[in-house]
Write a protein that holds these residues in place. Structure first.
Motif, short mmCIF file in Angstrom:
data_model
loop_
_atom_site.label_atom_id
_atom_site.label_comp_id
_atom_site.label_asym_id
_atom_site.label_seq_id
_atom_site.Cartn_x
_atom_site.Cartn_y
_atom_site.Cartn_z
N UNK A 184 24.53 60.81 51.32
CA UNK A 184 23.86 62.12 51.95
C UNK A 184 22.35 62.41 51.26
N UNK A 185 22.04 61.59 49.87
CA UNK A 185 20.54 61.76 49.37
C UNK A 185 19.74 60.73 50.39
N UNK A 186 20.42 59.61 50.70
CA UNK A 186 19.57 59.06 51.69
C UNK A 186 19.11 59.49 52.97
N UNK A 187 19.93 60.30 53.52
CA UNK A 187 19.90 61.16 54.69
C UNK A 187 18.97 62.17 54.66
N UNK A 188 18.86 62.80 53.28
CA UNK A 188 17.88 63.96 52.89
C UNK A 188 16.61 63.34 52.66
N UNK A 189 16.42 62.31 52.15
CA UNK A 189 15.13 61.85 52.01
C UNK A 189 14.72 61.32 53.30
N UNK A 190 15.37 60.82 54.30
CA UNK A 190 14.75 60.57 55.38
C UNK A 190 14.34 61.69 56.31
N UNK A 191 15.27 62.78 56.19
CA UNK A 191 15.07 64.16 56.87
C UNK A 191 13.87 64.77 56.43
N UNK A 192 13.48 64.65 55.06
CA UNK A 192 12.50 65.09 54.22
C UNK A 192 11.02 64.66 54.73
N UNK A 193 11.36 63.25 55.26
CA UNK A 193 10.08 62.29 55.44
C UNK A 193 9.41 61.97 54.36
N UNK A 194 10.09 61.65 53.02
CA UNK A 194 9.61 61.54 51.81
C UNK A 194 9.37 60.00 51.85
N UNK A 195 8.14 59.38 51.27
CA UNK A 195 7.95 58.01 51.45
C UNK A 195 8.40 57.17 50.73
N UNK A 196 9.06 57.71 49.60
CA UNK A 196 9.55 56.99 48.41
C UNK A 196 11.03 56.40 49.01
N UNK A 197 11.13 55.01 48.83
CA UNK A 197 12.46 54.35 49.27
C UNK A 197 13.58 55.02 48.36
N UNK A 198 14.72 54.60 48.85
CA UNK A 198 16.05 55.41 48.07
C UNK A 198 16.07 54.70 46.64
N UNK A 199 15.98 53.50 46.41
CA UNK A 199 16.18 52.66 45.16
C UNK A 199 15.08 53.27 44.21
N UNK A 200 14.09 53.29 44.87
CA UNK A 200 12.89 53.83 43.90
C UNK A 200 13.08 55.29 43.43
N UNK A 201 13.48 56.04 44.22
CA UNK A 201 13.72 57.72 44.21
C UNK A 201 14.90 57.69 43.05
#
Length: 307
Positions: free
Chosen positions: A25-42
């Motif tokens: 869910x967090x990965x989907x939210x990161x993509x939907x929010x168009x945040x440029x930080x990769x999941x592993x880094x975030x």
């Protein structure tokens, strides 16, 4: 990626990468929010930041508790168990340890929760902005399509028009999939429709995909959706204005006439009773009126559509 994020990724990146499935869910939210930080880094930054904040808060609260001797301010009255009397000898040490552990868990947990929730909040803000700007963006798309411009070029032009807000951002992602990754228009629409936070944008892009795949007239589809969203936009605005009128009437009744009646009533009762310190009157003036007004402001602000 700044130096701190790079440090966090080098420290925990591989471990967090192995837990990707636990944070879907967090990965989907990161993509939907168009945040440029990769999941592993975030997620690595979230964990390290939570530990740092928790340790700093634990150190600060522990020093304050120790030097001010806050646990020694607790006094027992009456009979207490012998165990409590024994532990009372080490009250300062035990109280400091409790303060350290408590602040470490609470402040660290709050920081981690903020990191986890932030992408979904940002995605929700983008969804509202897209829903508000989409009718105007579709009118622009319809005009360009009527002029004979190809669909891929239409989305490029829309992406270059910042006046359409987050709808322009979604169009730029479509153009990116075409120009950089070499995908065709249908695949680009499918990828963006699967990641956009707006259900209205998803429906629009999926309808465009169906129209292209079936060989339908894309201009007619754009014109139909423009009329549909324009009608829905007018209905939404009318509903908002009706709700705003109801809230304004409630504010006048509760916070103007109601508080004025309470002030006059309490003033008369204070004069008759000889009360020199009318506590209830102070509560109405200094608590009820400002906090009630603030509540109405927050309510209206949360209901107001994006402009």
């Amino acid at each position: 990626m700044n130096s701190f994020e790079r440090f966090c990724f080098n420290l925990l990146g591989m471990r967090m990468k192995a837990r990707r499935e636990q944070y879907s869910q967090l990965r989907n939210d990161l993509i939907s929010a168009r945040l440029k930080t990769p999941f592993e880094v975030y997620i690595s930054t979230a964990v390290v930041s939570s530990i740092i904040v928790g340790l700093v808060a634990a150190l600060g609260l522990g020093l304050v508790t120790w030097f001010l001797k806050i646990p020694n301010l607790i006094h027992y009255k009456g009979e207490v168990p012998a165990t409590m009397l024994f532990l009372n000898q080490y009250g300062l040490l035990l109280g400091t340890i409790f303060a350290v552990v408590f602040s470490l868990l609470v402040f660290g947990g709050i920081t981690y929760a903020i990191f986890i929730v932030y992408p979904s909040v940002e995605a929700g803000n983008r969804r509202r902005n897209i829903d508000a700007s989409l009718p105007y963006a579709i009118n622009y798309i319809t005009s360009m399509s009527t002029a004979g411009i190809t669909p891929a070029e239409i989305f490029r032009l829309l992406g270059d028009s910042p006046i359409y807000g987050e709808s322009s951002v979604e169009a730029r992602y479509i153009a990116r999939e075409i120009d950089i990754f070499g995908r065709d228009l249908i695949d680009s629409l499918r990828i963006v429709s699967s990641s956009t936070p707006s259900h209205r944008m998803k429906e629009f892009l999926q309808g465009a995909m169906a129209s292209i795949s079936s060989g339908g007239n894309l201009t007619d589809y754009f014109r139909t959706k423009a009329n549909q969203y324009a009608l829905e936009n007018r209905q939404t605005q009318k509903l908002f204005l009706d709700t705003l009128a109801l809230i304004s009437e409630s504010y006048v009744t509760a916070m103007v006439a109601g508080t004025l009646f309470l002030i006059i009533l309490q003033s008369i009762m204070s004069v008759i009773g000889g009360d020199s310190k009318p506590i209830f009157l102070y509560v109405v003036i200094y608590l009820m009126i400002p906090f009630g007004t603030m509540m109405f402001i927050i309510m209206i602000s949360s209901m107001t559509p994006e402009t």
